[in-house]
Enzyme design. Structure first.
Site, short mmCIF file in Angstrom:
data_model
loop_
_atom_site.label_atom_id
_atom_site.label_comp_id
_atom_site.label_asym_id
_atom_site.label_seq_id
_atom_site.Cartn_x
_atom_site.Cartn_y
_atom_site.Cartn_z
N HIS A 115 79.51 -1.20 37.65
CA HIS A 115 80.80 -1.67 37.12
C HIS A 115 81.82 -0.53 37.06
O HIS A 115 81.50 0.57 36.63
CB HIS A 115 80.65 -2.39 35.77
CG HIS A 115 80.17 -1.55 34.63
ND1 HIS A 115 81.02 -0.81 33.84
CD2 HIS A 115 78.92 -1.33 34.14
CE1 HIS A 115 80.31 -0.19 32.91
NE2 HIS A 115 79.03 -0.48 33.07
N ASP A 140 78.56 5.89 32.84
CA ASP A 140 78.62 4.44 32.58
C ASP A 140 79.98 3.93 32.96
O ASP A 140 80.88 3.89 32.14
CB ASP A 140 78.33 4.19 31.10
CG ASP A 140 78.16 2.73 30.80
OD1 ASP A 140 78.07 1.93 31.74
OD2 ASP A 140 78.11 2.37 29.61
N GLU A 174 82.78 -5.10 32.74
CA GLU A 174 81.42 -5.32 32.23
C GLU A 174 81.36 -5.03 30.74
O GLU A 174 80.70 -5.73 29.99
CB GLU A 174 80.42 -4.41 32.98
CG GLU A 174 78.96 -4.72 32.68
CD GLU A 174 78.41 -3.97 31.46
OE1 GLU A 174 77.36 -4.38 30.95
OE2 GLU A 174 79.03 -2.98 31.01
N GLU A 175 82.07 -3.97 30.32
CA GLU A 175 81.88 -3.48 28.95
C GLU A 175 82.34 -4.46 27.87
O GLU A 175 81.67 -4.62 26.86
CB GLU A 175 82.59 -2.14 28.75
CG GLU A 175 82.02 -1.00 29.60
CD GLU A 175 80.62 -0.57 29.20
OE1 GLU A 175 80.00 -1.22 28.34
OE2 GLU A 175 80.13 0.42 29.77
N ASP A 215 73.14 0.35 36.56
CA ASP A 215 73.94 0.53 35.34
C ASP A 215 73.07 1.09 34.21
O ASP A 215 73.15 0.66 33.08
CB ASP A 215 74.59 -0.81 34.93
CG ASP A 215 75.56 -0.63 33.75
OD1 ASP A 215 76.00 0.50 33.52
OD2 ASP A 215 75.85 -1.63 33.08
N HIS A 247 78.87 5.72 26.16
CA HIS A 247 79.95 5.24 25.28
C HIS A 247 80.50 6.32 24.33
O HIS A 247 80.96 6.01 23.24
CB HIS A 247 79.50 4.03 24.44
CG HIS A 247 79.11 2.84 25.25
ND1 HIS A 247 78.76 1.63 24.68
CD2 HIS A 247 79.01 2.65 26.59
CE1 HIS A 247 78.45 0.77 25.64
NE2 HIS A 247 78.59 1.37 26.81
ZN ZN Z 1 77.47 0.15 31.84
#
Ligand code: ZN
Length: 449
Positions: free
Chosen positions: A275, A287, A321-322, A347, A417
């Site tokens: 993503h 990510d 996606e998030e 991912d 994140h």
């Molecule tokens: Zn991800």
């Protein structure tokens, strides 16, 4: 009667097993040399890392609805065109738009201290003057249930230690609802991660229409532990939280698509990627720029070698996606009339590859294992049952066989994140090894499905 059935069953069973074994042996024999070439080519330069670092450094984090994300997508599309892939395009997707705004958190008593905090994606703001309230520290939902009578009018802090992501993340996703149900005015969580250098982690959360919405944010593990220690010493804790987060109208984004058309069965599609969006912290290097760019490098490796897959191999970098999953859902809907025969997602970071988690028809497992057995040079030999990914989920739910790239995940949730998810955490060779593993899996699946 019975023995005859058994004999028949056993002979049919062993015949099909024999066929599967022969099939797998054929794959190994037929493609050994090609696989060696793919691996050598994938490891031959550090273009994948250079491209990843250029995008992350130039445009920054890529939260859905931001200029950063759309400028990153423009740049990726231009680079994909330079690579001369076929059908390079951005496919429109409407995405939710959550904006963090200014935010802070501090301990007021028993002493004044800044607490590093990240609001969780989708959270509402505090009132303009912030929220100042006493804190109730609990370990988990069970302890909150036991002490619900103490939560009214307070800020609940869930000091839940990390065990396993899928388990621990429940406190992030459901914490606001649980705390509000007990009468809390705001909720904080200990960041979801096994290791911290005073690094709070953001991530998605949910509200329910029937439960009062309260602000929800994450603080660093160090501070959560300190507050828990203070509470256990019966100290009265007061915290001030300020958040100005907003949810704005949906915005336009795109799924990024590029492909190599199949020579014999172009209408049968094998799709793979990661993503392109990220949270609004760090630069989303792991990510999931890592997954996107490793898949991109995999497709480029196939192209550089002049390999002509029988079926179409399509790279997709899904958007959103998030905090919405709109990219994966829109892709599945927009392409519902096409025949997808295989899907693969990366991912989980691009560290040392270990293999693939697979969901699909039983007779595909020996094939997947045979292909993975050729990946010894990059270590990606394990095929485990269960896997896939969020963006290919909508395809897999329709029955498309799917795989997730498995890597050494030891450090993934250290950075995931957080503001520390930046290119320096990635190793150029490991990205290439992930690319090699995916290139081999995609190409050989295209040849042998
Ligand atoms: Zn991800």
């Amino acid at each position: 009667m019975k023995p005859l059935f058994l004999v028949l069953f056993l002979s049919v069973f062993s015949a099909s097993r024999l066929a599967a074994q022969q099939d797998s042996a054929t794959i190994v024999q037929a493609h050994k040399a090609t696989v060696e070439k793919i691996i050598r080519m994938a490891l031959s330069d550090s273009l994948a890392f250079k491209r990843l670092a250029t995008m992350c450094d130039t445009y920054g984090a890529r939260l859905s609805g931001t200029e950063n994300l759309e400028r990153s997508i423009d740049w990726v599309l231009a680079e994909l065109k330079k690579d001369n892939f076929q059908n390079v395009r951005g496919e429109p997707v409407m995405v939710p738009r959550w904006v963090r705004g200014r935010e802070y958190c501090r301990l007021i008593s028993p002493r004044v201290k800044t607490l590093e905090m990240l609001g969780l994606g989708g959270s509402i703001a505090t009132p303009e003057g912030g929220i100042t309230a006493e804190v109730l520290v609990v370990k988990n939902f069970d302890e909150l249930d036991e002490r619900a009578a103490e939560a009214k009018g307070k800020i609940v802090l869930f000091n839940t230690p990390f065990t396993e992501y899928r388990e621990t993340v429940r406190v992030r996703v459901q914490g606001a609802m649980r705390a509000a149900s007990a009468g809390a005015v705001a909720s904080l969580i200990r960041s979801v991660g096994p290791f911290s250098m005073n690094t709070p982690h953001t991530g998605g959360m949910t509200y329910a229409d029937t439960i009062k919405k309260i602000p929800h944010a994450a603080i660093a593990a160090e501070d959560a532990e300190m507050l828990a220690r203070m509470a256990s010493r019966k100290e009265k804790l007061t915290i001030e939280i300020f958040m100005s987060a907003q949810t704005l109208p949906d915005a336009a984004s795109r799924n990024v698509v590029a492909e190599i058309k199949g020579t014999e069965k172009p209408n049968e599609i094998l799709v793979f990627g990661g993503h392109i969006d990220s949270w609004d912290v760090g630069s989303g290097a792991m990510d999931d720029a890592g997954g996107c760019f490793a898949a991109w490098h995999a497709l480029l490796t196939i192209k550089r070698l002049g390999l002509k897959p029988k079926r179409t191999i399509r790279l997709v970098m899904w958007t959103n996606e998030e905090n919405g999953m709109r990219g994966g859902e829109t892709y599945a809907e927009a392409h519902k009339d096409e025949t997808h025969v295989f899907a693969l997602e990366s991912d989980a970071g691009v560290f040392k590859p270990e293999g693939f988690g697979f969901v699909g028809a039983k007779d595909l497992f020996p094939k997947a294992r045979a292909i993975a057995s050729l990946l010894e040079p990059v270590g990606a030999t394990k095929i485990t049952v269960g896997g896939g990914g969020a963006d290919i989920g909508p395809l897999m739910r329709k029955g498309v066989p799917g795989m997730g790239l498995d890597v050494d995940g030891t450090k993934y949730f250290w950075y995931h994140h957080t503001n520390a998810d930046t290119p320096d955490k990635l190793n150029p060779r490991e990205i290439n090894e992930c690319a090699a593993a995916m290139a081999v899996m995609m190409f050989l699946m295209s040849e042998s499905l």
